[in-house]
Design a protein around this motif. Sequence first.
Motif, PDB file in Angstrom:
ATOM      1  N   GLY A 160       0.815  -1.211   0.000  1.00 36.61           N
ATOM      2  CA  GLY A 160       0.000   0.000   0.000  1.00 36.61           C
ATOM      3  C   GLY A 160       0.846   1.258   0.000  1.00 36.61           C
ATOM      4  O   GLY A 160       0.781   2.062   0.927  1.00 36.61           O
ATOM      5  N   TYR A 161       1.624   1.438  -1.044  1.00 35.87           N
ATOM      6  CA  TYR A 161       2.527   2.587  -1.125  1.00 35.87           C
ATOM      7  C   TYR A 161       1.796   3.918  -1.026  1.00 35.87           C
ATOM      8  O   TYR A 161       2.316   4.889  -0.474  1.00 35.87           O
ATOM      9  CB  TYR A 161       3.337   2.525  -2.425  1.00 35.87           C
ATOM     10  N   SER A 162       0.581   3.990  -1.518  1.00 31.52           N
ATOM     11  CA  SER A 162      -0.133   5.268  -1.532  1.00 31.52           C
ATOM     12  C   SER A 162      -0.436   5.776  -0.119  1.00 31.52           C
ATOM     13  O   SER A 162      -0.750   6.950   0.056  1.00 31.52           O
ATOM     14  CB  SER A 162      -1.423   5.160  -2.341  1.00 31.52           C
ATOM     15  N   LEU A 192      12.107  -0.202  -8.919  1.00 36.39           N
ATOM     16  CA  LEU A 192      11.913  -1.494  -8.253  1.00 36.39           C
ATOM     17  C   LEU A 192      10.447  -1.932  -8.212  1.00 36.39           C
ATOM     18  O   LEU A 192      10.137  -3.038  -7.795  1.00 36.39           O
ATOM     19  CB  LEU A 192      12.469  -1.438  -6.830  1.00 36.39           C
ATOM     20  N   GLY A 193       9.531  -1.064  -8.629  1.00 39.14           N
ATOM     21  CA  GLY A 193       8.113  -1.397  -8.635  1.00 39.14           C
ATOM     22  C   GLY A 193       7.468  -1.346  -7.266  1.00 39.14           C
ATOM     23  O   GLY A 193       6.454  -1.995  -7.026  1.00 39.14           O
ATOM     24  N   LEU A 194       8.022  -0.555  -6.353  1.00 36.28           N
ATOM     25  CA  LEU A 194       7.459  -0.428  -5.006  1.00 36.28           C
ATOM     26  C   LEU A 194       6.536   0.771  -4.863  1.00 36.28           C
ATOM     27  O   LEU A 194       6.007   1.012  -3.788  1.00 36.28           O
ATOM     28  CB  LEU A 194       8.588  -0.296  -3.975  1.00 36.28           C
ATOM     29  N   ASP A 195       6.319   1.500  -5.922  1.00 31.58           N
ATOM     30  CA  ASP A 195       5.552   2.748  -5.868  1.00 31.58           C
ATOM     31  C   ASP A 195       4.074   2.555  -6.188  1.00 31.58           C
ATOM     32  O   ASP A 195       3.378   3.498  -6.506  1.00 31.58           O
ATOM     33  CB  ASP A 195       6.151   3.761  -6.836  1.00 31.58           C
ATOM     34  N   ARG A 196       3.593   1.354  -6.065  1.00 30.37           N
ATOM     35  CA  ARG A 196       2.182   1.116  -6.389  1.00 30.37           C
ATOM     36  C   ARG A 196       1.566   0.173  -5.357  1.00 30.37           C
ATOM     37  O   ARG A 196       2.262  -0.553  -4.668  1.00 30.37           O
ATOM     38  CB  ARG A 196       2.060   0.540  -7.795  1.00 30.37           C
ATOM     39  N   ASP A 197       0.270   0.214  -5.273  1.00 31.79           N
ATOM     40  CA  ASP A 197      -0.480  -0.673  -4.388  1.00 31.79           C
ATOM     41  C   ASP A 197      -0.783  -1.938  -5.189  1.00 31.79           C
ATOM     42  O   ASP A 197      -1.681  -1.950  -6.017  1.00 31.79           O
ATOM     43  CB  ASP A 197      -1.777  -0.014  -3.934  1.00 31.79           C
ATOM     44  N   ASP A 198      -0.007  -2.979  -4.941  1.00 33.87           N
ATOM     45  CA  ASP A 198      -0.095  -4.170  -5.771  1.00 33.87           C
ATOM     46  C   ASP A 198      -0.162  -5.407  -4.880  1.00 33.87           C
ATOM     47  O   ASP A 198       0.789  -5.716  -4.177  1.00 33.87           O
ATOM     48  CB  ASP A 198       1.130  -4.250  -6.678  1.00 33.87           C
ATOM     49  N   LEU A 199      -1.279  -6.079  -4.909  1.00 38.68           N
ATOM     50  CA  LEU A 199      -1.445  -7.276  -4.098  1.00 38.68           C
ATOM     51  C   LEU A 199      -1.107  -8.541  -4.868  1.00 38.68           C
ATOM     52  O   LEU A 199      -1.222  -9.643  -4.333  1.00 38.68           O
ATOM     53  CB  LEU A 199      -2.881  -7.367  -3.575  1.00 38.68           C
ATOM     54  N   THR A 200      -0.673  -8.428  -6.114  1.00 37.50           N
ATOM     55  CA  THR A 200      -0.430  -9.613  -6.932  1.00 37.50           C
ATOM     56  C   THR A 200       1.020 -10.059  -6.949  1.00 37.50           C
ATOM     57  O   THR A 200       1.301 -11.192  -7.286  1.00 37.50           O
ATOM     58  CB  THR A 200      -0.881  -9.361  -8.389  1.00 37.50           C
TER      59      THR A 200
END
Length: 179
Positions: A115-117, A134-142
């Motif tokens: 939940g980066y946001s 690194l792709g850590l700037d999004r809320d991604d549960l997958t």
Amino acid sequence: MSDATAGEYEWLYQEFTDGAGDTWLCISFVQGILPREVLRRIDVVPGTVGDFGVEAYTADGGTVLIDYGWGTSVDAAPGLLSSGTTMATVFATIKRDNFSLLIEGDLITKFDLYGYSYRHGDIPEHLLADLQELGLDRDDLTENPIPRALAFASSATGVRFWRRHFAQDALTGASDHLQ
């Protein structure tokens, strides 16, 4: 900033997961401080045994501190561990997860790994380009963010932790007093 990759830290993530989805990991990267000093800062006496403990490993550029309790050694003394330096912590259990970066005792940024946001801190977008890479700037549960968060902790502090460091003896001590 170093160029650590998620692939470099997949092995470390695997050390603290059971392969069935349970992960219990609390790892801090502390820049430029030796293991004995890291333990002294949180009042852990090397060689003591208790119900909870920490291990401090020498790493390139500093120390990696692994908490074998509830992650409270880092929660109890983040200002002490980051005083005069930079510290990043990755915490992940089945109940909660987060990344935090402290510089000179100040919380620069903290966010949930999924939940980066919902980040907060003095400079929540600190090192945003690296987070994006690194792709850590999004809320991604997958996707599993833990190896990426470990790579970010390494990059943000300049502390590199390799398998060879983990294979060496660590300074260990009881952290019951921090629970």
